[in-house]
Design an enzyme around this catalytic site. Structure first.
Site, PDB file in Angstrom:
ATOM      1  N   ASP A  30      23.061  45.392  27.610  1.00 23.33           N
ATOM      2  CA  ASP A  30      22.395  45.136  28.886  1.00 23.33           C
ATOM      3  C   ASP A  30      20.965  45.643  28.796  1.00 23.33           C
ATOM      4  OD1 ASP A  30      23.855  44.394  31.808  1.00 23.33           O
ATOM      5  OD2 ASP A  30      21.808  45.196  31.908  1.00 23.33           O
ATOM      6  N   LEU A 257      46.053  29.691  50.821  1.00 22.06           N
ATOM      7  CA  LEU A 257      46.253  29.043  52.123  1.00 22.06           C
ATOM      8  C   LEU A 257      46.307  30.100  53.230  1.00 22.06           C
ATOM      9  CD1 LEU A 257      48.832  26.185  51.377  1.00 22.06           C
ATOM     10  CD2 LEU A 257      46.405  25.954  51.933  1.00 22.06           C
ATOM     11  N   HIS A 258      45.586  31.220  53.023  1.00 19.15           N
ATOM     12  CA  HIS A 258      45.523  32.234  54.078  1.00 19.15           C
ATOM     13  C   HIS A 258      44.289  31.970  54.930  1.00 19.15           C
ATOM     14  CE1 HIS A 258      48.704  34.377  52.129  1.00 19.15           C
ATOM     15  NE2 HIS A 258      48.021  34.348  50.996  1.00 19.15           N
ATOM     16  N   CYS A 267      30.918  34.059  44.142  1.00 25.46           N
ATOM     17  CA  CYS A 267      31.260  32.846  43.382  1.00 25.46           C
ATOM     18  C   CYS A 267      31.349  31.586  44.229  1.00 25.46           C
ATOM     19  CB  CYS A 267      32.572  33.067  42.654  1.00 25.46           C
ATOM     20  SG  CYS A 267      32.536  34.541  41.643  1.00 25.46           S
ATOM     21  N   ARG A 335      28.379  40.632  48.705  1.00 25.90           N
ATOM     22  CA  ARG A 335      27.629  39.381  48.661  1.00 25.90           C
ATOM     23  C   ARG A 335      28.307  38.298  49.505  1.00 25.90           C
ATOM     24  NH1 ARG A 335      26.595  39.005  42.295  1.00 25.90           N
ATOM     25  NH2 ARG A 335      28.506  40.245  42.297  1.00 25.90           N
TER      26      ARG A 335
HETATM   27  C1  UGA Z   1      36.855  33.415  42.666  1.00 26.38           C
HETATM   28  C2  UGA Z   1      38.008  32.682  41.967  1.00 26.38           C
HETATM   29  O1  UGA Z   1      39.241  32.971  42.635  1.00 26.38           O
HETATM   30  C3  UGA Z   1      38.119  33.105  40.509  1.00 26.38           C
HETATM   31  O2  UGA Z   1      39.134  32.327  39.861  1.00 26.38           O
HETATM   32  C4  UGA Z   1      36.763  32.846  39.822  1.00 26.38           C
HETATM   33  O3  UGA Z   1      36.777  33.252  38.473  1.00 26.38           O
HETATM   34  C5  UGA Z   1      35.689  33.615  40.540  1.00 26.38           C
HETATM   35  O4  UGA Z   1      35.644  33.182  41.917  1.00 26.38           O
HETATM   36  C6  UGA Z   1      34.373  33.345  39.851  1.00 26.38           C
HETATM   37  O5  UGA Z   1      33.926  32.196  39.855  1.00 26.38           O
HETATM   38  O6  UGA Z   1      33.849  34.248  39.201  1.00 26.38           O
HETATM   39  P1  UGA Z   1      36.530  35.860  43.734  1.00 26.38           P
HETATM   40  O7  UGA Z   1      35.256  35.324  44.304  1.00 26.38           O
HETATM   41  O8  UGA Z   1      36.524  37.178  43.046  1.00 26.38           O
HETATM   42  O9  UGA Z   1      37.163  34.809  42.674  1.00 26.38           O
HETATM   43  O10 UGA Z   1      37.542  36.014  44.941  1.00 26.38           O
HETATM   44  P2  UGA Z   1      38.778  35.232  45.559  1.00 26.38           P
HETATM   45  O11 UGA Z   1      39.961  36.092  45.493  1.00 26.38           O
HETATM   46  O12 UGA Z   1      38.906  33.871  45.012  1.00 26.38           O
HETATM   47  O13 UGA Z   1      38.318  35.145  47.099  1.00 26.38           O
HETATM   48  C7  UGA Z   1      37.159  34.418  47.486  1.00 26.38           C
HETATM   49  C8  UGA Z   1      37.031  34.365  48.989  1.00 26.38           C
HETATM   50  O14 UGA Z   1      38.021  33.518  49.549  1.00 26.38           O
HETATM   51  C9  UGA Z   1      37.197  35.710  49.691  1.00 26.38           C
HETATM   52  O15 UGA Z   1      36.236  35.807  50.710  1.00 26.38           O
HETATM   53  C10 UGA Z   1      38.597  35.648  50.250  1.00 26.38           C
HETATM   54  O16 UGA Z   1      38.779  36.454  51.378  1.00 26.38           O
HETATM   55  C11 UGA Z   1      38.696  34.184  50.607  1.00 26.38           C
HETATM   56  N1  UGA Z   1      40.088  33.679  50.663  1.00 26.38           N
HETATM   57  C12 UGA Z   1      40.838  33.587  49.546  1.00 26.38           C
HETATM   58  C13 UGA Z   1      40.606  33.269  51.883  1.00 26.38           C
HETATM   59  O17 UGA Z   1      39.925  33.328  52.948  1.00 26.38           O
HETATM   60  N2  UGA Z   1      41.869  32.765  51.932  1.00 26.38           N
HETATM   61  C14 UGA Z   1      42.645  32.661  50.821  1.00 26.38           C
HETATM   62  O18 UGA Z   1      43.794  32.173  50.940  1.00 26.38           O
HETATM   63  C15 UGA Z   1      42.117  33.087  49.605  1.00 26.38           C
END
Ligand code: UGA
Length: 437
Positions: A30, A257-258, A267, A335
């Site tokens: 880094d 589906l939450h 992301c 973020r």
């Molecule tokens: C997401 C993807 O899930 C990963 O597979 C991917 O590698 C990553 O982006 C990336 O591109 O680096 P992440 O952003 O860490 O991962 O988090 P998630 O768990 O996917 O949640 C994303 C957002 O969706 C959160 O704000 C979460 O609260 C929301 N979410 C997720 C919901 O509102 N409902 C759900 O059912 C699931």
């Protein structure tokens, strides 16, 4: 194998630590000297469950090192991963590839023999082609294959996701040493291959698009259920039962589906926008994703209005406690967190806001200086007219509801993650509202 990881941020550090745990020799690079110094001292620059122990054990075993010296780290590497940031370019939503191309040029200057350069950062379709051009121009004398290998890690569950992936996607080009590159990548992922994690070998552009398509699809799934949640409220149905009812159909699947306050994080917001830019550049619109982006943007502010509605449409002079500030639990990442828009709409309405988050408050303070930060959910709720659960941290799942109600001016709860069963909260004296039920 000798693996070099350029960029020791979220993706680089987790991937580097996991590769070293597979038995490879890994050096994480880094430019940020303070980050490397912290890593040398055993301090993690991010909060990720299990990472500190994983790093410590592999450092102790001599398989994982950290440096700011890119040239030294690149010399003799079998595979060089580019895992630098690709933020949204200010103003237009395109992914900013400055760091990727900078790293490429530095790699070109430093390679000593045949190697494989792998883009792990999320990069728009065609970036691998450009990386290959740069390497060819600058080092026509060395065989360097360029591979796309997107990551699918979720923050907060990254180590498990890395070690037990649903699939590994590897994009190579036959014309550019593809067969050798595939063999190197098989060796890199051998432990997972032995665990029978599926490895998908595809073309490089396809691999780059898989990453965006996956994130856009997941963002669509969330946005779909969020709109169905609104419809549930309008017609008197229950979104959790709808999710279960549709999710048990294998073609749909129960995950993601939450219903909630809208997706955030580093992301989905960035990648959906970048996909739309690619679609625009190639004049091949993806209208579903356009709708997803706009519905999700609107939703975050709408959640602020939902809280205001629970306080009889008026928050002027009232106090709202926000439980959970990060975009999701088990991370300190703020973020694009829904809390940012929600808090702003409450402040705009004249409310005072008190906040509590188990890990995100340091980052939150810089982004939301106008709220009072508290050291527990109960302290945040003290003197509040309403409490809103915005992020579903475990600590909020088993609150002492009677105690919480006791410290508030009036027991009003807005549960934006459907953590509680309405009956339980109402029994403790709360006026309770949630999402889609
Ligand atoms: C997401 C993807 O899930 C990963 O597979 C991917 O590698 C990553 O982006 C990336 O591109 O680096 P992440 O952003 O860490 O991962 O988090 P998630 O768990 O996917 O949640 C994303 C957002 O969706 C959160 O704000 C979460 O609260 C929301 N979410 C997720 C919901 O509102 N409902 C759900 O059912 C699931």
């Amino acid at each position: 194998m000798k693996i070099t990881m350029i960029g020791s941020g979220y993706v680089g550090l987790v991937s580097g630590a996991c590769f070293s745990d597979f038995g490879h020799d890994v050096v994480c690079v880094d430019k940020d000297e303070s980050k490397i110094a912290a890593l040398h001292a055993g301090r993690m620059p991010i909060y990720e469950p299990g990472l500190e122990q994983l790093v410590a054990s592999n450092v102790a075993a001599g398989r994982l090192t950290f440096t700011t010296d890119l040239a030294g780290a690149v010399a003799g590497a079998d595979a060089i991963f580019i895992a630098v940031g690709t933020p949204s370019r200010r103003g237009d939503g395109h992914a900013d590839l400055t760091y990727v191309f900078e790293a490429t040029r530095e790699i070109a200057a430093a390679v000593t023999g045949p190697t494989v350069v792998v883009t792990k950062s999320t990069v728009p379709v065609g970036t691998g082609d450009r990386v290959e051009e740069i390497l060819r121009e600058e080092r026509p004398d060395v065989e360097i294959a360029v591979v796309s290998n997107p990551e699918f890690l979720r923050e907060g569950a990254a180590i498990g996701d890395f070690k037990r992936p649903d699939r590994i996607v590897i994009g190579t080009e036959d014309a550019n040493d593809g067969a050798r590159a595939q063999q190197v990548m098989r060796d890199v992922y051998r432990p997972l291959y032995l665990n029978e994690s599926p490895i998908l070998f595809v073309g490089r552009r396809t691999s780059e698009l898989i990453k965006y398509a996956a994130n856009a699809f997941l963002a669509t799934k969330i946005t779909f259920i969020n709109e169905i949640a609104d419809l549930c409220e309008a017609v008197g149905a229950n979104v959790q039962d709808v999710s279960r009812g549709i999710g048990l159909d294998n073609r749909i699947g129960a995950k993601f589906l939450h219903a909630g306050p809208g997706y955030g994080g580093s992301c989905f917001p960035k990648d959906t926008l970048a996909l739309l830019k690619t679609a625009e550049d190639f004049e091949s619109p993806v209208r579903i994703v356009e709708a997803v982006v706009s519905v999700n943007d609107t939703r975050k502010r709408a959640m602020g209005r939902k809280i205001i509605k629970a306080l009889n449409e008026d928050v002027k002079g009232k106090t709202v406690a926000i439980l959970g500030l990060t975009f999701k639990p088990n991370t300190d990442d703020m973020r694009d967190a829904p809390s940012l828009a929600i808090v702003q709409s409450l402040l705009d309405g004249g409310a005072s806001v008190r906040g509590y988050d188990p890990e995100g408050m340091d980052a939150a303070k810089a982004m939301m200086p106008d709220i009072t930060y508290c050291s527990s959910p109960y302290e945040a709720a003290t003197g509040a007219d309403a409490v809103a659960i915005v992020t579903e941290w475990d600590i909020f799942r088993a609150l002492d509801l009677k105690r919480l109600a006791g410290v508030m001016v009036a027991p009003v709860m807005i549960d934006l993650r459907n953590v509680y069963r309405p009956g339980d909260v109402e029994k403790a004296g709360f006026a309770y509202s949630s999402v889609g039920r």
